[in-house]
Design an enzyme around this catalytic site. Structure first.
Site, PDB file in Angstrom:
ATOM      1  N   GLY A  17     -31.022 -28.711  -9.752  1.00  0.00           N
ATOM      2  CA  GLY A  17     -30.538 -29.339  -8.516  1.00  0.00           C
ATOM      3  C   GLY A  17     -30.143 -30.790  -8.748  1.00  0.00           C
ATOM      4  O   GLY A  17     -30.828 -31.508  -9.475  1.00  0.00           O
ATOM      5  N   ARG A  47     -29.289 -34.050  -0.292  1.00  0.00           N
ATOM      6  CA  ARG A  47     -29.019 -34.203  -1.725  1.00  0.00           C
ATOM      7  C   ARG A  47     -27.916 -35.219  -2.014  1.00  0.00           C
ATOM      8  O   ARG A  47     -27.749 -35.662  -3.141  1.00  0.00           O
ATOM      9  CB  ARG A  47     -28.577 -32.864  -2.311  1.00  0.00           C
ATOM     10  CG  ARG A  47     -29.641 -31.818  -2.368  1.00  0.00           C
ATOM     11  CD  ARG A  47     -30.168 -31.703  -3.806  1.00  0.00           C
ATOM     12  NE  ARG A  47     -30.882 -30.481  -3.991  1.00  0.00           N
ATOM     13  CZ  ARG A  47     -30.344 -29.349  -4.461  1.00  0.00           C
ATOM     14  NH1 ARG A  47     -29.083 -29.302  -4.828  1.00  0.00           N
ATOM     15  NH2 ARG A  47     -31.071 -28.282  -4.583  1.00  0.00           N
ATOM     16  N   ASP A 105     -37.130 -33.479  -4.396  1.00  0.00           N
ATOM     17  CA  ASP A 105     -38.373 -32.957  -3.809  1.00  0.00           C
ATOM     18  C   ASP A 105     -39.629 -33.748  -4.186  1.00  0.00           C
ATOM     19  O   ASP A 105     -40.665 -33.602  -3.553  1.00  0.00           O
ATOM     20  CB  ASP A 105     -38.587 -31.501  -4.234  1.00  0.00           C
ATOM     21  CG  ASP A 105     -37.580 -30.552  -3.618  1.00  0.00           C
ATOM     22  OD1 ASP A 105     -36.765 -31.016  -2.785  1.00  0.00           O
ATOM     23  OD2 ASP A 105     -37.590 -29.371  -3.964  1.00  0.00           O
ATOM     24  N   GLY A 125     -35.403 -30.907 -13.084  1.00  0.00           N
ATOM     25  CA  GLY A 125     -36.739 -30.554 -12.606  1.00  0.00           C
ATOM     26  C   GLY A 125     -37.491 -29.697 -13.614  1.00  0.00           C
ATOM     27  O   GLY A 125     -37.161 -29.691 -14.804  1.00  0.00           O
ATOM     28  N   ASP A 126     -38.463 -28.943 -13.133  1.00  0.00           N
ATOM     29  CA  ASP A 126     -39.335 -28.229 -14.078  1.00  0.00           C
ATOM     30  C   ASP A 126     -38.603 -27.147 -14.882  1.00  0.00           C
ATOM     31  O   ASP A 126     -38.932 -26.922 -16.048  1.00  0.00           O
ATOM     32  CB  ASP A 126     -40.592 -27.688 -13.394  1.00  0.00           C
ATOM     33  CG  ASP A 126     -40.292 -26.807 -12.191  1.00  0.00           C
ATOM     34  OD1 ASP A 126     -39.093 -26.629 -11.869  1.00  0.00           O
ATOM     35  OD2 ASP A 126     -41.238 -26.295 -11.585  1.00  0.00           O
ATOM     36  N   ILE A 144     -27.588 -31.865   2.965  1.00  0.00           N
ATOM     37  CA  ILE A 144     -27.178 -33.232   3.297  1.00  0.00           C
ATOM     38  C   ILE A 144     -28.142 -34.226   2.628  1.00  0.00           C
ATOM     39  O   ILE A 144     -27.772 -35.341   2.276  1.00  0.00           O
ATOM     40  CB  ILE A 144     -27.123 -33.416   4.834  1.00  0.00           C
ATOM     41  CG1 ILE A 144     -26.258 -34.611   5.180  1.00  0.00           C
ATOM     42  CG2 ILE A 144     -28.486 -33.544   5.464  1.00  0.00           C
ATOM     43  CD1 ILE A 144     -25.697 -34.540   6.582  1.00  0.00           C
ATOM     44  N   ASP A 170     -41.520 -33.147  -6.641  1.00  0.00           N
ATOM     45  CA  ASP A 170     -42.532 -32.101  -6.845  1.00  0.00           C
ATOM     46  C   ASP A 170     -42.911 -31.924  -8.314  1.00  0.00           C
ATOM     47  O   ASP A 170     -43.273 -30.838  -8.745  1.00  0.00           O
ATOM     48  CB  ASP A 170     -42.013 -30.767  -6.262  1.00  0.00           C
ATOM     49  CG  ASP A 170     -40.766 -30.279  -6.967  1.00  0.00           C
ATOM     50  OD1 ASP A 170     -40.129 -31.068  -7.681  1.00  0.00           O
ATOM     51  OD2 ASP A 170     -40.420 -29.092  -6.806  1.00  0.00           O
ATOM     52  N   ARG A 183     -39.135 -27.581  -1.921  1.00  0.00           N
ATOM     53  CA  ARG A 183     -39.326 -26.145  -2.174  1.00  0.00           C
ATOM     54  C   ARG A 183     -40.809 -25.761  -2.223  1.00  0.00           C
ATOM     55  O   ARG A 183     -41.233 -24.782  -1.669  1.00  0.00           O
ATOM     56  CB  ARG A 183     -38.629 -25.772  -3.480  1.00  0.00           C
ATOM     57  CG  ARG A 183     -37.915 -24.476  -3.390  1.00  0.00           C
ATOM     58  CD  ARG A 183     -37.136 -24.106  -4.626  1.00  0.00           C
ATOM     59  NE  ARG A 183     -37.002 -25.145  -5.618  1.00  0.00           N
ATOM     60  CZ  ARG A 183     -36.739 -24.909  -6.899  1.00  0.00           C
ATOM     61  NH1 ARG A 183     -36.607 -23.675  -7.319  1.00  0.00           N
ATOM     62  NH2 ARG A 183     -36.605 -25.901  -7.752  1.00  0.00           N
ATOM     63  N   ARG A 226     -26.729 -24.009 -13.019  1.00  0.00           N
ATOM     64  CA  ARG A 226     -27.888 -23.214 -13.409  1.00  0.00           C
ATOM     65  C   ARG A 226     -27.366 -22.235 -14.454  1.00  0.00           C
ATOM     66  O   ARG A 226     -26.300 -21.636 -14.262  1.00  0.00           O
ATOM     67  CB  ARG A 226     -28.512 -22.543 -12.198  1.00  0.00           C
ATOM     68  CG  ARG A 226     -29.101 -23.611 -11.262  1.00  0.00           C
ATOM     69  CD  ARG A 226     -30.164 -23.104 -10.331  1.00  0.00           C
ATOM     70  NE  ARG A 226     -31.067 -24.165  -9.939  1.00  0.00           N
ATOM     71  CZ  ARG A 226     -30.929 -24.951  -8.866  1.00  0.00           C
ATOM     72  NH1 ARG A 226     -29.890 -24.812  -8.094  1.00  0.00           N
ATOM     73  NH2 ARG A 226     -31.819 -25.876  -8.584  1.00  0.00           N
ATOM     74  N   THR A 267     -35.237 -34.957  -9.208  1.00  0.00           N
ATOM     75  CA  THR A 267     -35.250 -33.960  -8.134  1.00  0.00           C
ATOM     76  C   THR A 267     -35.650 -34.653  -6.837  1.00  0.00           C
ATOM     77  O   THR A 267     -36.604 -35.443  -6.840  1.00  0.00           O
ATOM     78  CB  THR A 267     -36.207 -32.783  -8.421  1.00  0.00           C
ATOM     79  OG1 THR A 267     -36.528 -32.135  -7.191  1.00  0.00           O
ATOM     80  CG2 THR A 267     -37.518 -33.214  -9.052  1.00  0.00           C
TER      81      THR A 267
HETATM   82  P1  ADP Z   1     -34.681 -27.525 -11.973  1.00  0.00           P
HETATM   83  O1  ADP Z   1     -34.530 -28.135 -13.321  1.00  0.00           O
HETATM   84  O2  ADP Z   1     -34.146 -28.378 -10.872  1.00  0.00           O
HETATM   85  O3  ADP Z   1     -36.094 -27.011 -11.737  1.00  0.00           O
HETATM   86  P2  ADP Z   1     -33.811 -24.755 -12.470  1.00  0.00           P
HETATM   87  O4  ADP Z   1     -35.161 -24.174 -12.321  1.00  0.00           O
HETATM   88  O5  ADP Z   1     -32.669 -24.039 -11.864  1.00  0.00           O
HETATM   89  O6  ADP Z   1     -33.714 -26.248 -11.905  1.00  0.00           O
HETATM   90  O7  ADP Z   1     -33.543 -24.916 -14.047  1.00  0.00           O
HETATM   91  C1  ADP Z   1     -32.354 -25.519 -14.516  1.00  0.00           C
HETATM   92  C2  ADP Z   1     -31.906 -24.822 -15.784  1.00  0.00           C
HETATM   93  O8  ADP Z   1     -32.904 -24.977 -16.805  1.00  0.00           O
HETATM   94  C3  ADP Z   1     -31.713 -23.317 -15.689  1.00  0.00           C
HETATM   95  O9  ADP Z   1     -30.475 -22.946 -15.145  1.00  0.00           O
HETATM   96  C4  ADP Z   1     -31.811 -22.907 -17.146  1.00  0.00           C
HETATM   97  O10 ADP Z   1     -30.608 -23.182 -17.841  1.00  0.00           O
HETATM   98  C5  ADP Z   1     -32.904 -23.844 -17.659  1.00  0.00           C
HETATM   99  N1  ADP Z   1     -34.207 -23.148 -17.581  1.00  0.00           N
HETATM  100  C6  ADP Z   1     -34.928 -22.878 -16.477  1.00  0.00           C
HETATM  101  N2  ADP Z   1     -36.041 -22.180 -16.764  1.00  0.00           N
HETATM  102  C7  ADP Z   1     -36.035 -21.987 -18.095  1.00  0.00           C
HETATM  103  C8  ADP Z   1     -36.907 -21.324 -19.012  1.00  0.00           C
HETATM  104  N3  ADP Z   1     -38.015 -20.711 -18.607  1.00  0.00           N
HETATM  105  N4  ADP Z   1     -36.569 -21.340 -20.319  1.00  0.00           N
HETATM  106  C9  ADP Z   1     -35.456 -21.966 -20.738  1.00  0.00           C
HETATM  107  N5  ADP Z   1     -34.592 -22.605 -19.925  1.00  0.00           N
HETATM  108  C10 ADP Z   1     -34.855 -22.619 -18.622  1.00  0.00           C
END
Ligand code: ADP
Length: 359
Positions: free
Chosen positions: A20, A263, A137, A112-113, A261, A139, A181, A82, A135
């Site tokens: 995000g 973001r 959030d 993020g995570d 909005i 979080d 979230r 993503r 992020t």
């Molecule tokens: P955020 O980083 O905001 O938490 P996402 O969870 O959508 O967003 O993760 C962003 C991107 O990070 C994913 O589209 C993917 O490319 C990569 N990613 C997410 N989870 C994993 C995972 N378990 N192993 C490897 N890459 C991951």
């Protein structure tokens, strides 16, 4: 500015934003890129997160002047996406090939995570990678603040102020769902800052009857407008609560979801500053030979956590940790993780109590 010697293995680095988007990401890109260029290392700006590493969709920056006038811009200049393919062996093979071909031997991943999980995978495949928490959030349990949080709160607060204006004219209540979230951080703080009559978040049990009684009592005292802020983390609850409030108080009650909005918008000073500190420090860590870490800010100080620890403490705080994961923790890890979770919860409870006492 002094230029420390460049370790031989760092020839070029890459920076990406993933997951995000969050206001302030551009300030982090700028800070990290310029700090690396200052050390004589060229920088690839990778478009659309990990997808850009697979597609080799990137631009090489050779001068800090190529990153002008982005600190004040919203969104992410490098775009985000993503990318499921990144999680596959074929996707990773492409990434490694592209990094080798372009002599990229370090990556800064802002997100993020999910992004940090990807950073760990890259580190394990021999490309030192450092995560920066971006992020709205807020979080990420291992850091007090994330890039974008402050801007999102200010945006939400201003939107809620606008709703307050019309609620006051019409003698209405408005239940507003704000983002988060898994987290009530935005709801809690914007609720206080906009004078909400009640705030509902996932971390603290919500007493619906008490909130309704409070609104009725406030109406009897002559109050005309009522704001209730609910975190998105309580999935679907805000809309139901609006109906319940209308039924039980006879006050016309509207529901609003602020959604994306939150973001957008120009990053606040706090977010630009935080992003600059985190971006700059991430490069210092990369040059020190660190990898598979996330840069954090705790009690005003910038530091870092190993990504595996950051993900585990996050799971602990969000009550997603399995019994096996808990049992596998060392006594030392259990101690700091439990202390961290207790501190965050106590901070939220303190704000929640204040909110309930001043509305
Ligand atoms: P955020 O980083 O905001 O938490 P996402 O969870 O959508 O967003 O993760 C962003 C991107 O990070 C994913 O589209 C993917 O490319 C990569 N990613 C997410 N989870 C994993 C995972 N378990 N192993 C490897 N890459 C991951």
């Amino acid at each position: 500015m002094s230029t420390p010697s460049t370790p031989k293995k760092l020839r070029r680095i890459a920076i990406l934003t993933s997951g995000g988007d969050a206001p302030g990401m551009n300030a982090a890109i700028r800070a990290a890129a310029r700090a690396a260029l200052d050390r004589g290392v060229e920088v690839y700006g990778v478009y659309e997160g990990y997808q850009g590493l697979i597609d080799a969709n990137m631009k090489l920056y050779k001068s800090p002047r190529e990153l002008c006038n982005i600190i004040n811009k919203s969104g992410t200049y490098l775009y985000t996406a993503r990318c499921e393919a990144f999680k596959t062996p074929e996707g990773m093979a492409k990434v490694i090939e592209n990094c080798k071909r372009r002599r990229i031997d370090g990556v800064i991943a802002i997100g993020g995570d999910g992004t940090f999980r990807g950073a760990t995978d890259l580190s394990k495949h021999g490309i030192p990678t450092i995560g920066i928490p971006g992020t709205i959030d807020n979080d990420i349990t291992s850091t007090d603040v994330t890039i974008g949080f402050d801007t999102a709160m200010n945006t939400a607060m201003n939107m809620i102020d606008n709703l307050r204006d019309t609620c006051e004219s019409h003698a209405r209540c408005n239940v507003i769902e704000v983002m988060g979230r898994w987290s009530g951080n935005i709801a809690l703080r914007t609720g206080i800052a906009s004078g909400a009559s009640a705030i509902a978040i996932p971390e603290i049990p919500f007493d619906e009857d008490a909130a309704i009684q409070k609104i009725i009592a406030q109406k009897e005292q002559g109050k005309r407008s009522f704001i209730v802020v609910v975190s998105e983390g309580l999935v679907g609850y805000a809309e139901k609560l609006a109906k319940t409030i209308q039924e039980k108080t006879a006050i016309e009650t509207k529901f609003a979801r602020l959604a994306h909005i939150q973001r957008g918008g120009k990053p606040t000073l706090q977010d630009r500053l935080l992003a600059s500190e985190l971006g700059y420090t991430a490069i210092q860590y990369l040059f020190e030979g660190k990898s598979d870490i996330v840069v954090c800010k705790e009690d005003g100080k910038i530091g870092y956590k190993n990504i595996s620890d950051a993900l585990l403490v996050d799971r602990m705080f969000k009550k997603k940790m399995t019994e096996e994961e808990y049992a596998a923790l060392s006594a030392e890890d259990k101690e700091w993780m439990e202390a961290r979770c207790a501190k965050l919860l106590a901070d939220m409870q303190r704000l929640y109590d204040i909110a309930n006492n001043i509305c």
